[in-house]
Write a protein that holds these residues in place. Sequence first.
Motif, short mmCIF file in Angstrom:
data_model
loop_
_atom_site.label_atom_id
_atom_site.label_comp_id
_atom_site.label_asym_id
_atom_site.label_seq_id
_atom_site.Cartn_x
_atom_site.Cartn_y
_atom_site.Cartn_z
N LEU A 179 -1.20 4.66 -0.74
CA LEU A 179 -2.38 4.56 0.12
C LEU A 179 -1.97 4.61 1.59
O LEU A 179 -2.77 4.90 2.46
CB LEU A 179 -3.17 3.28 -0.17
N GLU A 180 -0.69 4.30 1.83
CA GLU A 180 -0.13 4.48 3.17
C GLU A 180 1.05 5.44 3.06
O GLU A 180 1.82 5.36 2.11
CB GLU A 180 0.38 3.15 3.74
N GLU A 239 -10.30 4.46 -1.47
CA GLU A 239 -9.00 3.87 -1.81
C GLU A 239 -8.99 3.32 -3.22
O GLU A 239 -8.05 3.51 -3.98
CB GLU A 239 -8.64 2.77 -0.81
N LEU A 293 -8.96 6.26 -5.70
CA LEU A 293 -7.64 6.91 -5.73
C LEU A 293 -6.63 6.00 -6.43
O LEU A 293 -5.79 6.47 -7.20
CB LEU A 293 -7.16 7.23 -4.31
N ASN A 331 1.65 2.55 -3.87
CA ASN A 331 0.78 3.51 -4.57
C ASN A 331 0.26 4.60 -3.64
O ASN A 331 -0.74 5.25 -3.92
CB ASN A 331 -0.37 2.79 -5.30
N ARG A 391 0.82 -1.22 0.00
CA ARG A 391 0.00 0.00 0.00
C ARG A 391 0.86 1.27 0.00
O ARG A 391 0.37 2.34 -0.38
CB ARG A 391 -0.97 0.00 1.18
#
Lengths: 256, 223
Positions: A61-62, B125, B128, A59, A56
Amino acid sequence: MSDTMDNATQPIVRMQQLNKHFGALHVLNGIDLEIIPGEVVVIIGASGSGKSTLIRCINGLEEFQSGSLVVDDNELLPYGKSTQALQTIRTEVGMVFQQFNLFPHLSVIDNVTLAPVKVRGLILEDAKNNAKRLLDRVGIADQADKYPNQLSGGQQQRVALARALAMEPRLMLFDEPTSALDPEMIGEVLDAMRELAKEGMTMVIVTHEMGFAREVADRVIFIHKGEITEQGSPETLFDSPQHERTQSFLARVLKH
Amino acid sequence: MDVNFQFDWSAAFGSIPYLLPGIPWTLLISFGGLAIGFFIGIFFGLLRISRLRWLRWPAIFYIEVFRGTPILVQVLFIFYGLPQLLGSPINPLVAGIAAIAVNSGAYISEIVRGGVQSIERGQGEASLSLGLSRTQSFRYVIWPQAFRRMIPSLGNQGIISIKDTSLFSVIGVGELVRQGQIYISTTFTALEVYFMVALMYLAITWTLSIILRQLEVRGLAGQ
């Protein structure tokens, strides 16, 4: 692909000394990882080991707190301070989630065409033709006008795969793509992923499907407590793991 | 008082022509106020969930003030209080619409917040991860789903606001209750007239309920 670290090939992902904390918890601890185009990397490890968090990060997301991360020549900065690069990376990196995350208010075909139309600026008709081709490829062309909740879990996950592929990504991330599926539906999703791997897609897969990992992976990475404990070809890692942690993990998961 | 009081149907029916002119006013104040309140609600509802404190705090302040004070006090403040600040009187119709707008706006802000926050994290999520910007993700993925979930609560707020307009008889807007009061002051048939007034509110709110139920059925069909 045994010599994955060939200097002639520019890695698509380059992670150096990546650290991530959730409060006091050190989730990722100095991760170094390079992935070259065309490589299929499978990440295994116990739940809570940080394997999902790791992909994650790729990309965005984290967020991570320190270290460097370059994806397809775009550098991601710590604390998510790189909006433009993030946007570019996300258009080039596709992701399939454990819970599918299809858009329930859109039909299957609209799920697949949304991003190509809104992000890539494709004409709707072209996007639809492209979507139909992709749905056909994952074996669900006849479901195009249905809504996600009218499909089985396996079908939903294949739509999610088609949706990600519609952006023509250079790299695909899979976050436990079969963990939420009934056993009889796991095969159809793995088949679609197997096809994708054969076509040369660069893939990073977090999974508990060890048989599948052994079959498709160029490299298997074992993560324990936020650190890469061991990595290597599937044969090496599954048949003669060097570390005790890897051995005990494999003993536990391969028993079933 | 006459204990053998009889409900006089002719008095009830006779009041209808005098009450009917109140309906357009009731509708105008309710729906005018709600339309503005809807946009106020979206605006403050979204500020309310902002990650930035200096956007969030004004929204919390607005919501707390207008949810925490009676709408009667709000309309009296607007109609009698504000002119002292502005130096010019306010049209009672405008005051009524404004009161419904700011009052329903506060409740709708919370409805919007709840609706948006009810959407699973995975939806944002996923969008995105496909390269959609935060704005696009909100517009094409989060909002359409949130709005569907908001419909029952919005309908509820609509019904409450329609009934709230009855309080505005105090500022002399010729809405339903006001029309009834004027009529009663000459006929002294309070029972019959307020009965008819109640029926007219019921006719309005019932119609709205039916429309909303249709919307809900249609909205859910796609899911």
